[in-house]
Design a protein around this motif. Structure first.
Motif: not given
Length: 283
Positions: A14, A52, A55, A81, A84-85
């Motif tokens: 993140r 960070g 989000a 993104a 990362v999630d």
């Protein structure tokens, strides 16, 4: 040794995304306040994203890129993104439509995995579970999480993973705490069946099963369950979330921990004796 929090890989990813967004702003010659004005939101939001701490949504990223004159980078950043999630996923979110889909995802992952190292301190791994044991366990999980009940379908998909024990090219190295054999996770009949199944799969060439006795001198303390897939990703299972660890430094920690746990385990006849003792204790 010290092992970092398993959520730190997700946080590091993140933060890396935040750095990329920050570089876009700087390359465009914008201050944080100027970017915020162009985006139409409060400067505090820009600060949280750049640190960070928050989000960004797909819309936030598109707006950010447009403000920086970098619309061509939006799709790539959105994909990053989303990746990362997916590294830190709460079980209730994963199971919001039931458990079957997650089991199908695990089935696909194990199909691709050639060498899987597994450590467990709570229950046997899904690919070694019997239908009766898996039903008892997944019913408990569904009730605890309050998610839709599709246990019958989810169990069938979970148990389907066992076929990789018999197909060429897959290797499973499994370490269990002796407590796994003793916890009454299911009723006595289902527990007996589960423990006998462990004895049945031990001779398979694809399986190495080690049991860490209660009496073993600890060099690595009991940990939460984790699976290391082909030395490229560790999946850690906590009470509330599934966490995917991909940072090389953290992967090295998990492999080091696994090596230490493996040294404490017993194998072959000694492991069978512990399993048979657990079966006898159910009588």
């Amino acid at each position: 040794m010290t092992t970092a929090s398993p959520s730190s890989s997700a946080q590091a990813a993140r933060e890396a995304l935040a750095v990329r967004l920050q570089h876009l702003r700087k390359d465009a010659g914008l201050t944080g306040k100027e970017l915020s004005a162009r985006c139409g939101w409060h400067p505090a939001k820009t600060t949280r994203i750049q640190k960070g701490a928050a989000a960004p949504s797909d819309s936030d990223i598109r707006t950010w890129c447009a403000a920086c004159g970098a619309d061509d980078q939006a799709d790539d950043l959105i994909a990053t993104a989303r990746a990362v999630d997916s590294m830190y996923m709460e079980w209730r979110r994963l199971h919001q439509g039931g458990m079957r889909q997650v089991q199908e995802d695990w089935l696909a992952l194990h199909e691709q995995t050639r060498h899987c190292r597994v450590y467990l301190s709570n229950v046997p791994p899904g690919f070694l579970q019997t239908p009766a044991f898996a039903t008892a366990l997944m019913t408990q999980i569904t009730r605890f999480q309050g998610t839709p009940d599709d246990v019958t379908e989810a169990v069938a998909t979970r148990v389907a993973r066992s076929r990789f024990l018999y197909e060429g090219g897959h290797r499973y190295v499994v370490l269990m705490e002796e407590s796994v054999l003793r916890f009454r996770t299911a009723d006595p009949e289902a527990m007996r069946g589960q423990l006998r199944h462990l004895l049945a799969v031990m001779p398979l060439a694809s399986v190495s099963l080690g049991i860490i006795p209660f009496t073993a001198q600890r060099t690595v303390w009991p940990l939460e369950a984790f699976y290391v897939h082909d030395d490229t990703m560790a999946v850690v299972e906590t009470l509330t979330a599934e966490i995917k660890v991909t940072q090389p430094r953290e992967l090295a920690d998990y492999l080091e921990a696994f090596a230490g746990l493996a040294e404490m385990a017993v194998y072959g006849d000694a492991a069978r004796s512990l399993i048979r003792a657990a079966i006898d204790a159910l009588e």
